[in-house]
Each structure stands twice: as structure tokens, then as C-alpha cells.
Design a protein around this motif. Structure first.
Motif, PDB file in Angstrom:
ATOM      1  N   LEU A 125      -9.403   1.866 -10.071  1.00 38.10           N
ATOM      2  CA  LEU A 125      -8.826   3.158  -9.712  1.00 38.10           C
ATOM      3  C   LEU A 125      -7.405   2.927  -9.208  1.00 38.10           C
ATOM      4  O   LEU A 125      -7.201   2.284  -8.179  1.00 38.10           O
ATOM      5  CB  LEU A 125      -9.673   3.834  -8.627  1.00 38.10           C
ATOM      6  CG  LEU A 125      -9.136   5.140  -8.039  1.00 38.10           C
ATOM      7  CD1 LEU A 125      -9.011   6.213  -9.122  1.00 38.10           C
ATOM      8  CD2 LEU A 125     -10.027   5.629  -6.908  1.00 38.10           C
ATOM      9  N   TYR A 126      -6.418   3.447  -9.949  1.00 37.85           N
ATOM     10  CA  TYR A 126      -5.019   3.233  -9.601  1.00 37.85           C
ATOM     11  C   TYR A 126      -4.298   4.578  -9.511  1.00 37.85           C
ATOM     12  O   TYR A 126      -4.171   5.297 -10.513  1.00 37.85           O
ATOM     13  CB  TYR A 126      -4.332   2.331 -10.637  1.00 37.85           C
ATOM     14  CG  TYR A 126      -4.989   0.978 -10.758  1.00 37.85           C
ATOM     15  CD1 TYR A 126      -4.965   0.077  -9.695  1.00 37.85           C
ATOM     16  CD2 TYR A 126      -5.661   0.610 -11.922  1.00 37.85           C
ATOM     17  CE1 TYR A 126      -5.587  -1.161  -9.787  1.00 37.85           C
ATOM     18  CE2 TYR A 126      -6.288  -0.626 -12.026  1.00 37.85           C
ATOM     19  CZ  TYR A 126      -6.246  -1.509 -10.954  1.00 37.85           C
ATOM     20  OH  TYR A 126      -6.873  -2.727 -11.051  1.00 37.85           O
ATOM     21  N   GLY A 163     -10.883  -2.952  -8.568  1.00 41.27           N
ATOM     22  CA  GLY A 163      -9.455  -2.788  -8.319  1.00 41.27           C
ATOM     23  C   GLY A 163      -9.157  -1.421  -7.741  1.00 41.27           C
ATOM     24  O   GLY A 163      -9.583  -0.407  -8.306  1.00 41.27           O
ATOM     25  N   LEU A 164      -8.431  -1.371  -6.605  1.00 42.63           N
ATOM     26  CA  LEU A 164      -8.046  -0.107  -5.982  1.00 42.63           C
ATOM     27  C   LEU A 164      -6.561  -0.157  -5.668  1.00 42.63           C
ATOM     28  O   LEU A 164      -6.098  -1.034  -4.931  1.00 42.63           O
ATOM     29  CB  LEU A 164      -8.845   0.127  -4.695  1.00 42.63           C
ATOM     30  CG  LEU A 164      -8.469   1.371  -3.875  1.00 42.63           C
ATOM     31  CD1 LEU A 164      -8.688   2.642  -4.685  1.00 42.63           C
ATOM     32  CD2 LEU A 164      -9.266   1.426  -2.575  1.00 42.63           C
ATOM     33  N   GLY A 165      -5.806   0.782  -6.239  1.00 41.91           N
ATOM     34  CA  GLY A 165      -4.372   0.856  -5.996  1.00 41.91           C
ATOM     35  C   GLY A 165      -3.975   2.227  -5.476  1.00 41.91           C
ATOM     36  O   GLY A 165      -4.087   3.218  -6.200  1.00 41.91           O
ATOM     37  N   LEU A 166      -3.528   2.269  -4.234  1.00 34.98           N
ATOM     38  CA  LEU A 166      -3.059   3.517  -3.619  1.00 34.98           C
ATOM     39  C   LEU A 166      -1.699   3.309  -2.976  1.00 34.98           C
ATOM     40  O   LEU A 166      -1.310   4.042  -2.061  1.00 34.98           O
ATOM     41  CB  LEU A 166      -4.081   3.992  -2.564  1.00 34.98           C
ATOM     42  CG  LEU A 166      -5.425   4.495  -3.118  1.00 34.98           C
ATOM     43  CD1 LEU A 166      -6.448   4.630  -2.001  1.00 34.98           C
ATOM     44  CD2 LEU A 166      -5.242   5.825  -3.834  1.00 34.98           C
ATOM     45  N   SER A 167      -0.970   2.338  -3.448  1.00 33.85           N
ATOM     46  CA  SER A 167       0.331   2.004  -2.855  1.00 33.85           C
ATOM     47  C   SER A 167       1.353   3.107  -3.072  1.00 33.85           C
ATOM     48  O   SER A 167       1.286   3.875  -4.034  1.00 33.85           O
ATOM     49  CB  SER A 167       0.865   0.699  -3.459  1.00 33.85           C
ATOM     50  OG  SER A 167       0.019  -0.384  -3.134  1.00 33.85           O
ATOM     51  N   PHE A 192      -4.669  -2.767  -3.122  1.00 37.74           N
ATOM     52  CA  PHE A 192      -3.249  -2.512  -2.905  1.00 37.74           C
ATOM     53  C   PHE A 192      -3.080  -1.204  -2.139  1.00 37.74           C
ATOM     54  O   PHE A 192      -3.395  -0.124  -2.645  1.00 37.74           O
ATOM     55  CB  PHE A 192      -2.514  -2.418  -4.238  1.00 37.74           C
ATOM     56  CG  PHE A 192      -2.676  -3.644  -5.107  1.00 37.74           C
ATOM     57  CD1 PHE A 192      -2.348  -4.897  -4.632  1.00 37.74           C
ATOM     58  CD2 PHE A 192      -3.172  -3.530  -6.393  1.00 37.74           C
ATOM     59  CE1 PHE A 192      -2.509  -6.028  -5.426  1.00 37.74           C
ATOM     60  CE2 PHE A 192      -3.340  -4.640  -7.200  1.00 37.74           C
ATOM     61  CZ  PHE A 192      -2.995  -5.901  -6.711  1.00 37.74           C
ATOM     62  N   LEU A 193      -2.574  -1.303  -0.914  1.00 34.17           N
ATOM     63  CA  LEU A 193      -2.346  -0.131  -0.056  1.00 34.17           C
ATOM     64  C   LEU A 193      -0.923  -0.128   0.480  1.00 34.17           C
ATOM     65  O   LEU A 193      -0.626   0.484   1.509  1.00 34.17           O
ATOM     66  CB  LEU A 193      -3.347  -0.150   1.114  1.00 34.17           C
ATOM     67  CG  LEU A 193      -4.838  -0.143   0.732  1.00 34.17           C
ATOM     68  CD1 LEU A 193      -5.708  -0.348   1.973  1.00 34.17           C
ATOM     69  CD2 LEU A 193      -5.207   1.150   0.027  1.00 34.17           C
ATOM     70  N   VAL A 241      -0.970  -4.984   1.803  1.00 33.16           N
ATOM     71  CA  VAL A 241      -0.929  -3.896   2.792  1.00 33.16           C
ATOM     72  C   VAL A 241       0.450  -3.804   3.430  1.00 33.16           C
ATOM     73  O   VAL A 241       0.619  -3.230   4.503  1.00 33.16           O
ATOM     74  CB  VAL A 241      -2.028  -4.086   3.869  1.00 33.16           C
ATOM     75  CG1 VAL A 241      -3.407  -3.969   3.253  1.00 33.16           C
ATOM     76  CG2 VAL A 241      -1.874  -5.421   4.588  1.00 33.16           C
ATOM     77  N   TYR A 242       1.443  -4.358   2.785  1.00 33.36           N
ATOM     78  CA  TYR A 242       2.822  -4.404   3.286  1.00 33.36           C
ATOM     79  C   TYR A 242       3.412  -3.001   3.433  1.00 33.36           C
ATOM     80  O   TYR A 242       3.058  -2.075   2.715  1.00 33.36           O
ATOM     81  CB  TYR A 242       3.653  -5.239   2.310  1.00 33.36           C
ATOM     82  CG  TYR A 242       5.123  -5.309   2.590  1.00 33.36           C
ATOM     83  CD1 TYR A 242       5.619  -6.156   3.562  1.00 33.36           C
ATOM     84  CD2 TYR A 242       6.030  -4.536   1.860  1.00 33.36           C
ATOM     85  CE1 TYR A 242       6.980  -6.236   3.817  1.00 33.36           C
ATOM     86  CE2 TYR A 242       7.386  -4.609   2.103  1.00 33.36           C
ATOM     87  CZ  TYR A 242       7.859  -5.458   3.082  1.00 33.36           C
ATOM     88  OH  TYR A 242       9.201  -5.530   3.335  1.00 33.36           O
ATOM     89  N   SER A 243       4.320  -2.835   4.385  1.00 31.87           N
ATOM     90  CA  SER A 243       5.091  -1.608   4.569  1.00 31.87           C
ATOM     91  C   SER A 243       4.210  -0.408   4.913  1.00 31.87           C
ATOM     92  O   SER A 243       4.247   0.633   4.270  1.00 31.87           O
ATOM     93  CB  SER A 243       5.927  -1.308   3.316  1.00 31.87           C
ATOM     94  OG  SER A 243       6.847  -0.263   3.555  1.00 31.87           O
TER      95      SER A 243
END
Length: 500
Positions: free
Chosen positions: A324-325, A347-351, A373-374, A398-400
């Protein structure tokens, strides 16, 4: 090589193609490399095999020779695979004589570079001969130059009543996707026309092809509104319209359609807007959903609750979802608890959204998670130490955010598969003799308090290629540094207190 007169099948496919990302041929039990690559001239004596129905010469190296004309005389062939053989020149039109042919693949590989990128040495000048392939079910011509065919390709292929699969990836097709005078694709299941130069709206005549299972039109210049009717195609399992840039539509309306069998849905890098509806939980078969990248403009918050547990006859929503991106949108609010119920998620992308609040501990129950990715949100609080239980995790970003606190050995306890770690503003509190379970390739720890001594645990990270430890309160570099990081490609130790 001599074949018996009643030979019906010849399979000389190279099982170890170098171009398939295999850097060296495999070795046999004696340590010798196995080469099974045919080259040279193809003997016309093949036409003596009058009963031959199956011929596969794929992934060999018949470099700088044209496809032999005599193939067009082998009229009993049902299967012909000449893909990735290094042939050059025009596809011989006498292949149209093979009226019994059901499978034809003459896909090429890149050879030349021009203003549009890499192109093939194989080309088609006149496509009319294909109308004679009345038995054809599968056609693959990936990376073959169709630029001289113009818009004629659709009318010709529309005359093949048995066609089930059509693969024309990166064929230099351009302009509008034409509409046939009448739709005769009654059996078409797969259409791949990705990586061309179509500057067109979505061809709505495809909505009349109810047999479609897979549509890939990614990497073109499609524009205009995405047809809502795509969600009503009764057999559609795979849809990829990514990287077109200008496909418009309301994602809420689109995802409220039935999508009965959809498994793969990729709409990244377009101009979609709206919010994600709770009805997405009804996509019982969905395995992959990608709506990320800058031009999409999804907004609102993720739904607090999603439907589907009754529809899918499952205790959890979206029981088959693996990836899920939703990165690079305008999503707001907190991370909902149902994310932790996606038991098959890898895979999880919510950046790069506008998400806030803490990282829910429910994410720690996703034992199959490999990519999390957050980055670039407003998440606050600390990183849950139960993250260290995600034993399959390969990349964590989890940067920024507005996260802070102390990271202990518990945060990394079972992360033996971790290869990439990206975070900031944490304090690292581990023992002086700690040996991490992971072997990183990428490490970014910006403004993390890990000094003044250079962290001894990094001595075990000999696979590092990218190391960024800026503003980390480090005062010295140890003697073992350069001998340890022999694979290093990029290094940033700026804004520390390094002394000469």
C-alpha cells in the motif's frame, strides 16, 4: 545437430540468459561456468522437419543477422519464440504464412540510443501480414520498433479473432490510441502497451471488452479523465496507468465502483484528487495499491474504519493486501488502527503527507512487513520499541517527522534483515559492546545524539554503501573506519565536532 523426421518440438531456449540480471553464468559441480548460448547461422534444414509444431530459440545470441526468411515456410508451427536473440532488421512479412500459429514472440532487447532513449534493431514496416495469423492467441513484440506502422496497428490486430494476449511494450508507438471501426477483441485478456509515446485519452472502447483481465498503459502521456467504467469490468485483475502524469479523476468516485476481481491497481504519478473511501475494504482480492507521487493530490484523512470484513468473509479488512503506497499526497489526521489489521502487508508507504499523532503500536503486529516508509509527516511521540519485533523488515524510514526519544537495543532486537535505516532527532542508548543483528547498506541518522565517540557498533556494518551521520555530536573518527567501510560510495559527517 540432427533431428528425427517426426520431431514435433524443439526447445533450445537459453536457460541462463546473461541479460536477465544474472551477472555470470552459474557453475556446475566442478566449479566450471555453464554456457548454453547458441550463436552463428541458423540452418535452413529446419524446414525439413515437416511435423515441427513447437520452436523456441529465445535468449540466444544470433547477433547481427536477420530473422531467417525460411521460418515463414514452417506452416505447421503452432509456437514460435524468437525473443531476445539479437536479430536485426525487418520482421519478415512471410511469417504471415503461419496460419496455424497460436503463439508468436519476437521481442527484442535494446541496442541503439536515440533522442527518445534506447531502441531496437528490429522493426516492422508493414503490419498487414499479421491479418493472416487467424489462429494467433499470443503476440509479444516488446522493444520492436513499430514507429513506421502509424495507427494501423489497432485495425490489423482487431482482425485476429482468437487473440488473448497482446504485448507491445516500448515499441515506439505514438500519437492517439485509435479506436477500431468495430471492436472484435472478443477474447482479449491481456493488453500491454506501456512505455510508448501515446499522447492520448484513455481508449474507452476497451470498456466494451469484458474479457479483459490485465491492462498496462504505464509510462505514456495519457491525459483526460479516467473512465469510471474501468471499475465495472467484470474480470479485471490488473490495472497499471502509472507514470502518465495527466490522468485526472476523483479517487473517491473511482474506488466506489465494484472492482470485483482487482488485485493490482497502480495509478501513481497522475493528477487524481479526493479522499479514500471506506468502501475500499470491499476489494477482497486487492494485493497492491499505489496512488503515490507528487502529481496526485489525495486529501482528507484515511478512513477511521473500512468496510469489507463481511464482504470478504474475513476477520480482517483487505485480507490479501501486500503493498500500500500513498506517498506524496495531502493526507491528514492520524494513522488509523486498521492498518495494523492488514496481516499480509509487506510494504507500507505514507511518506510526505500531513499525517500527525503517534505511530500506533498495532503496526508491530504486521509480522510480514518488509518496507515501512513514514518520512516527511508530522508524526510525534517516540518510535515504538516493538518495531524491533518485525523480523522481516528490510527498510525503515521515519525521517523528517516530529519524533524524538531514546532508541535502545530493543528497537532493533529482531531486525536481522534490515538493510536501510532512515531517521533523525533520536538519542541512541546501546551498550559499548552491542553488535546489531542487521547488516546495513544505507544508514541516515541526522541530528541523532550518538557521540562523542564514533559508535563502535558500526564496525560490524561492513556492507555500508551510504553513511550519513551529520550533526551527531561525533568528535573523532577511529582508525578502523577506512578499512571497514571499503564499499562506501557516499559519506556525510558534516556538522559534527571532528578534531584533527
Amino acid at each position: 545437430m540432427i533431428f528425427a523426421g517426426f520431431t514435433v518440438s524443439i526447445n533450445l531456449r537459453n536457460p541462463y540468459p546473461i541479460e536477465n540480471d544474472i551477472p555470470y553464468p552459474p557453475e556446475n559441480e566442478y566449479g566450471n561456468q555453464i554456457y548454453m548460448n547458441l550463436s552463428g547461422v541458423i540452418s535452413p534444414s529446419l524446414i525439413k522437419l515437416k511435423y515441427l509444431k513447437y520452436l523456441d530459440l529465445s535468449f540466444n545470441s544470433f547477433k547481427a543477422i536477420p530473422i531467417p526468411q525460411f521460418f515463414g515456410s514452417m506452416k505447421n508451427l503452432i509456437y514460435l519464440n524468437l525473443s531476445h536473440c539479437g536479430f536485426i532488421g525487418e520482421i519478415p512479412s512471410n511469417l504471415g504464412n503461419l496460419s496455424n500459429l497460436q503463439y508468436l514472440d519476437f521481442s527484442s532487447k535494446y541496442n541503439n540510443y536515440n533522442d527518445f532513449g534506447y531502441s531496437s534493431d528490429l522493426f516492422i514496416q508493414n503490419i498487414e501480414w499479421m491479418t493472416s495469423l487467424v489462429s494467433l492467441k499470443h503476440l509479444s513484440a516488446n522493444n520492436v520498433n513499430f514507429s513506421m506502422v502509424g495507427s494501423q496497428w489497432i485495425e490489423v490486430l482487431n482482425k485476429l479473432p482468437m487473440l488473448i494476449e497482446l504485448h507491445l511494450d516500448d515499441c515506439d508507438l505514438f500519437g492517439s490510441i485509435p479506436s477500431p471501426s468495430f471492436v472484435n477483441f472478443t477474447s482479449l485478456s491481456v493488453i500491454v502497451i506501456s512505455s510508448n509515446r501515446f499522447n492520448s485519452t484513455f481508449p474507452e472502447w476497451l470498456l466494451n471488452v469484458s474479457s479483459l483481465v490485465s491492462i498496462d498503459m504505464s509510462w505514456n502521456i495519457l491525459h483526460g479523465r479516467i473512465p469510471l467504467g474501468l471499475g465495472e469490468l467484470p474480470n479485471l485483475q490488473y490495472l497499471d496507468l502509472s507514470w502518465n502524469g495527466h490522468i485526472e479523476g476523483n479517487i473517491s468516485q473511482l474506488l466506489r465502483k465494484s472492482w470485483k476481481k482487482i488485485e493490482f491497481l497502480n495509478l501513481r504519478k497522475n493528477e487524481l484528487h479526493g479522499s479514500i473511501p471506506s468502501s475500499i475494504g470491499n476489494f477482497c482480492n486487492l494485493q497492491y495499491l499505489d496512488l503515490d507521487l507528487i502529481d496526485n493530490n489525495l486529501n482528507g484523512s484515511l478512513p477511521d474504519i473500512i468496510n469489507g470484513t463481511e464482504t470478504c468473509n474475513s476477520k480482517s479488512p483487505l485480507p490479501n493486501l501486500r503493498e500500500l503506497y500513498l506517498d506524496y499526497n495531502q493526507l491528514m489526521g492520524k494513522l488509523p488502527n486498521w492498518l495494523g489489521e492488514l496481516k499480509n502487508l509487506r510494504g507500507l508507504g505514507l511518506s510526505h503527507n500531513k499525517l500527525e499523532g503517534p505511530i500506533p503500536t498495532s503496526l508491530c503486529t504486521l509480522q510480514r512487513m518488509e518496507y515501512l516508509f513514514l518520512r516527511g509527516n508530522g508524526l510525534n511521540g517516540s518510535l515504538p520499541n516493538c518495531i524491533g519485533q518485525l523480523s522481516q523488515l528490510k527498510e525503515l524510514g521515519v525521517y523528517s517527522n516530529q519524533l524524538s526519544g531514546t532508541l535502545s537495543e530493543q528497537h532493533f532486537l529482531k531486525l536481522s534483515n534490515l538493510e536501510s535505516l532512515d531517521l533523525d532527532n533520536f538519542r541512541l542508548n546501546v551498550s559499548s559492546n552491542w553488535v546489531p543483528p542487521f547488516k546495513l547498506r544505507y544508514l541516515h541518522m541526522f541530528s541523532c545524539h550518538i557521540g562523542p565517540a564514533f559508535p563502535a557498533w558500526l564496525q560490524s556494518q561492513k556492507n555500508l554503501q551510504y553513511l550519513y551521520l551529520s550533526n551527531a555530536s561525533i568528535s573523532s573518527i577511529p582508525n578502523w573506519f577506512w578499512n571497514t567501510f571499503v564499499n562506501l560510495q557516499s559519506l556525510d559527517l558534516s556538522y559534527n565536532q571532528l578534531q584533527e
